[in-house]
Each structure stands twice: as structure tokens, then as C-alpha cells.
Enzyme design. Sequence first.
Site, PDB file in Angstrom:
ATOM      1  N   TYR A  64     137.729  31.474 -41.717  1.00 13.09           N
ATOM      2  CA  TYR A  64     137.295  33.011 -41.252  1.00 13.09           C
ATOM      3  C   TYR A  64     135.740  33.418 -41.584  1.00 13.09           C
ATOM      4  O   TYR A  64     135.341  33.618 -40.527  1.00 13.09           O
ATOM      5  CB  TYR A  64     138.322  33.865 -42.101  1.00 13.09           C
ATOM      6  CG  TYR A  64     138.195  35.536 -41.836  1.00 13.09           C
ATOM      7  CD1 TYR A  64     138.571  36.021 -40.587  1.00 13.09           C
ATOM      8  CD2 TYR A  64     137.316  36.132 -42.891  1.00 13.09           C
ATOM      9  CE1 TYR A  64     138.355  37.381 -40.773  1.00 13.09           C
ATOM     10  CE2 TYR A  64     137.192  37.585 -42.444  1.00 13.09           C
ATOM     11  CZ  TYR A  64     137.921  38.134 -41.334  1.00 13.09           C
ATOM     12  OH  TYR A  64     137.629  39.412 -41.115  1.00 13.09           O
ATOM     13  N   ARG A  72     155.259  46.552 -51.036  1.00 16.27           N
ATOM     14  CA  ARG A  72     156.018  46.269 -52.235  1.00 16.27           C
ATOM     15  C   ARG A  72     156.463  47.370 -52.928  1.00 16.27           C
ATOM     16  O   ARG A  72     157.424  47.224 -53.532  1.00 16.27           O
ATOM     17  CB  ARG A  72     155.285  45.422 -52.915  1.00 16.27           C
ATOM     18  CG  ARG A  72     155.035  43.752 -52.095  1.00 16.27           C
ATOM     19  CD  ARG A  72     154.588  42.765 -53.157  1.00 16.27           C
ATOM     20  NE  ARG A  72     153.119  43.132 -53.530  1.00 16.27           N
ATOM     21  CZ  ARG A  72     153.175  43.064 -55.167  1.00 16.27           C
ATOM     22  NH1 ARG A  72     154.137  43.150 -55.842  1.00 16.27           N
ATOM     23  NH2 ARG A  72     151.770  43.327 -55.607  1.00 16.27           N
TER      24      ARG A  72
HETATM   25  P1  NDP Z   1     144.643  43.895 -37.423  1.00 10.42           P
HETATM   26  O1  NDP Z   1     145.100  42.551 -37.966  1.00 10.42           O
HETATM   27  O2  NDP Z   1     145.071  45.154 -37.893  1.00 10.42           O
HETATM   28  O3  NDP Z   1     144.517  43.665 -35.927  1.00 10.42           O
HETATM   29  C1  NDP Z   1     144.007  42.535 -35.398  1.00 10.42           C
HETATM   30  C2  NDP Z   1     143.880  42.884 -33.886  1.00 10.42           C
HETATM   31  O4  NDP Z   1     143.497  41.817 -33.173  1.00 10.42           O
HETATM   32  C3  NDP Z   1     145.094  43.299 -33.091  1.00 10.42           C
HETATM   33  O5  NDP Z   1     144.761  44.368 -32.265  1.00 10.42           O
HETATM   34  C4  NDP Z   1     145.583  42.142 -32.455  1.00 10.42           C
HETATM   35  O6  NDP Z   1     146.297  42.525 -31.274  1.00 10.42           O
HETATM   36  C5  NDP Z   1     144.210  41.273 -31.882  1.00 10.42           C
HETATM   37  N1  NDP Z   1     144.272  40.068 -31.730  1.00 10.42           N
HETATM   38  C6  NDP Z   1     144.658  38.985 -32.701  1.00 10.42           C
HETATM   39  N2  NDP Z   1     144.572  37.872 -32.223  1.00 10.42           N
HETATM   40  C7  NDP Z   1     144.149  38.265 -30.924  1.00 10.42           C
HETATM   41  C8  NDP Z   1     144.228  37.374 -29.533  1.00 10.42           C
HETATM   42  N3  NDP Z   1     144.413  35.958 -29.732  1.00 10.42           N
HETATM   43  N4  NDP Z   1     143.954  37.999 -28.338  1.00 10.42           N
HETATM   44  C9  NDP Z   1     143.725  39.311 -28.579  1.00 10.42           C
HETATM   45  N5  NDP Z   1     143.696  40.032 -29.404  1.00 10.42           N
HETATM   46  C10 NDP Z   1     144.114  39.499 -30.714  1.00 10.42           C
HETATM   47  O7  NDP Z   1     143.117  43.759 -37.672  1.00 10.42           O
HETATM   48  P2  NDP Z   1     141.933  45.049 -38.346  1.00 10.42           P
HETATM   49  O8  NDP Z   1     142.097  46.060 -37.468  1.00 10.42           O
HETATM   50  O9  NDP Z   1     142.266  45.192 -39.652  1.00 10.42           O
HETATM   51  O10 NDP Z   1     140.435  44.368 -38.034  1.00 10.42           O
HETATM   52  C11 NDP Z   1     139.706  44.489 -37.136  1.00 10.42           C
HETATM   53  C12 NDP Z   1     138.326  43.727 -37.350  1.00 10.42           C
HETATM   54  O11 NDP Z   1     137.704  44.173 -38.616  1.00 10.42           O
HETATM   55  C13 NDP Z   1     138.441  42.294 -37.378  1.00 10.42           C
HETATM   56  O12 NDP Z   1     137.717  41.676 -36.684  1.00 10.42           O
HETATM   57  C14 NDP Z   1     138.346  42.017 -38.780  1.00 10.42           C
HETATM   58  O13 NDP Z   1     137.806  40.610 -38.823  1.00 10.42           O
HETATM   59  C15 NDP Z   1     137.383  43.043 -39.277  1.00 10.42           C
HETATM   60  N6  NDP Z   1     137.683  43.312 -40.744  1.00 10.42           N
HETATM   61  C16 NDP Z   1     138.823  43.704 -41.373  1.00 10.42           C
HETATM   62  C17 NDP Z   1     138.624  44.113 -42.569  1.00 10.42           C
HETATM   63  C18 NDP Z   1     140.150  44.883 -43.150  1.00 10.42           C
HETATM   64  O14 NDP Z   1     140.329  44.843 -44.433  1.00 10.42           O
HETATM   65  N7  NDP Z   1     141.228  44.712 -42.474  1.00 10.42           N
HETATM   66  C19 NDP Z   1     137.728  43.995 -43.483  1.00 10.42           C
HETATM   67  C20 NDP Z   1     136.468  43.751 -42.827  1.00 10.42           C
HETATM   68  C21 NDP Z   1     136.531  43.322 -41.617  1.00 10.42           C
HETATM   69  P3  NDP Z   1     148.081  42.340 -31.322  1.00 10.42           P
HETATM   70  O15 NDP Z   1     148.353  43.081 -32.506  1.00 10.42           O
HETATM   71  O16 NDP Z   1     148.355  43.286 -30.011  1.00 10.42           O
HETATM   72  O17 NDP Z   1     148.562  40.970 -31.451  1.00 10.42           O
END
Ligand code: NDP
Length: 320
Positions: free
Chosen positions: A135, A186
Site C-alpha cells: 500500500y 466487535r
Molecule cells: P473505503 O474502503 O471506505 O472506500 C474505498 C473506496 O474505493 C470505495 O468507494 C470503493 O468502491 C472504491 N474502490 C476500491 N477499489 C476500487 C476499484 N477497483 N475501482 C473503483 N473504485 C474502487 O476507503 P476510505 O474512504 O477509508 O479511503 C479513502 C481514501 O483515503 C483512500 O485513498 C485511502 O487510501 C485513504 N486513507 C484512508 C484512511 C483510513 O483510515 N480509512 C487513512 C488515510 C488515508 P466500492 O465500495 O463501490 O467497491
Amino acid sequence: MKKVLVTGGTGLVGNALKTIIDQSASGDEWIFVGSSQADLTDNNATRSLFERVKPTHVVHLAAMVGGLFHNMNNNLDFLRRNLQINDNVLQNAYEHGCVKVISCLSTCIFPDKTSYPIDETMVHNGPPHPSNYGYSYAKRLIDIQNHAYHDKHGCMFTSIIPCNIFGPHDNYKPEVSHVIPGMINRMYSLIHENTDVPESEKVFTVYGSGTPLRQFIYSLDLARLIIWVLDNYDSIEPLILSVDEENEVTIYEAAMAVAKAFDFKGKLICDTSKADGQHKKTASNRKLRSLLPDFQFTDFEKGVKASVYWYIDNIDKVRK
Ligand code: NDP
């Protein structure tokens, strides 16, 4: 008027952005997409999404995302999928003439061996923690891509670096979740199963020693900051979006906040046989504070309470 495409629009941060946009009187058009609208690992699907939407701006949130244990077991997938997604999104944003792209890095991609606090200049200063190198390297390359698109084509592709995020619409799947949604899920199960056992006799297990330190940002605060970045931040250099250093909490304190929100009457114990991950990744938000000194972050306990209440109210439709 902007036409803003939000990739990852169905996730934790995407939903927070949608909530804030729905409350605002912005004249801009926002389009939130998830993987069912386009699998961004597929360049043809990505291209047809851009052709369909014709965005002027992109907030690129889509990524394969997960907590410590999911990362440890799937470094190759985290590396490949995120490289593919980022390459497809940035190249299509360039080919379709997008004015600005904001992509999302994370404080957990910084070097493992570093001095603290971490700042924006240190992203590439050494290997990341071995638990999530797939990642981390994929995310770090976004910063390299942003510079390369700027050098070659003059693009305004930039990045933000949030600390750990939590809030409504999180991912609660046990094998995937981050620490706070994992604990919420959990603890809810613990409270609601074996109801013949008094709650005061139930024991909640915190994974690891409970001592690692983390900064947590409430997703709705992050959404407000992303909108500010879109309108005001015109540099390709990354910007850390984090709560202040003094608001760092231990994993055990985070567990206590979850327990308080549930009004859990049992005990908390730590399972030290489980991995801790990086001990700390304290990030400095000095650059953000120099640009936006008065931003008020939601109090951590209040944010956790709102997240727990959202989870309880939406128990039938949460991702778990
Ligand atoms: P989520 O896991 O909640 O959501 C991920 C999103 O990415 C979903 O909308 C999903 O779509 C989409 N996605 C995943 N794979 C694909 C794909 N192959 N094609 C199209 N869409 C895709 O993530 P977060 O909202 O938590 O994270 C948002 C951003 O923030 C990310 O870039 C993450 O790296 C970053 N981040 C997150 C942190 C955290 O603590 N959560 C911390 C720091 C950074 P669907 O659900 O429709 O499949």
C-alpha cells in the site's frame, strides 16, 4: 462552475464529502462513483467513466484500503491494485484535460525509521513499515506521478496525507477494517450476544498491547478540509491533513472512547500476542495550520460517539 468527479465516492471519505456537499450551497456539480460504476483497475472502464462524466476536477479517493491485518496478508494485491487504479485515474485526468486532481496518500506510508513529528518533506526518506509496504509504495508513487505530470504537462495534480480516519459509513468487515470500526463492530457483537451473561462480566479484547499512538481525524472534518484544498490549495506538494500532535491517543484510549460511547459496562483487556504495527506515526499539521489556522477539529470522543450511534442506527446496512 466545477464538475467534480469523486472516485471512491461510496466509501468512508466519499460519503463524508457527500454529506458536507449536500449541506452546502455550492453551485458546483459533484459526481460520486464507486467500483460498480467503473472498475478503476481497468483502463477501458476508467476511460469510459471520464468520457461519460467529463469532469473538470477530480477528488481521487478510490483505493484498496484496509487495516493492519488485511495489509499484512495482502501486500502484493495492495501494491498492484493501487498502482493500476492510480495510473488509470491520473492518465485519464490528464487526457481529459482536468484542471486539478487531489489524490489521497496516508500518514501510514511514511518511513518506519524516522524522526518525529513527520512532515510532508519526509515521504520518500526510507522504507515504510514492513506490515504495509505494498500500500505504502503504491501511494508514495502518486507523489512521484504528480511531479512527473507537472514537469511534462504542467498539470495541477496534488495530494493530501490524512492521518487515520473514522466516521459514519466506515468498513466494519472484520478481516478488512481499521482499528476504530473494527472495535465498534466487535463491541456491538459482544454486547448483543450471550445476553444471559451480565454485561459487567463481559470482556472486550483490544488487539495488541494497546500502547501504539495514533492521530484520528473524523471523516466529516476531513471532508471539509478536502473542499478547502480543492478551492484554495494550488501546489503539487503534498499536504498533511491531521489533527494536532497533542491530540494523539493510544489504541487503548481509543478502545475506551468506543466503550464509553456504547456505555459498555464490562472490562477491557489487551491481547499482546496480536501485532501492534508501527508504534507511532506522529504527523505535524504545521503546514495546514499555517494556511488555515482556525480550523476546528471535532473532539475525538464526540466523533467516536457519533460514529457508534451511526453504526447502531444503520446496523442492517453497514459494510460488515
Ligand atoms: P473505503 O474502503 O471506505 O472506500 C474505498 C473506496 O474505493 C470505495 O468507494 C470503493 O468502491 C472504491 N474502490 C476500491 N477499489 C476500487 C476499484 N477497483 N475501482 C473503483 N473504485 C474502487 O476507503 P476510505 O474512504 O477509508 O479511503 C479513502 C481514501 O483515503 C483512500 O485513498 C485511502 O487510501 C485513504 N486513507 C484512508 C484512511 C483510513 O483510515 N480509512 C487513512 C488515510 C488515508 P466500492 O465500495 O463501490 O467497491
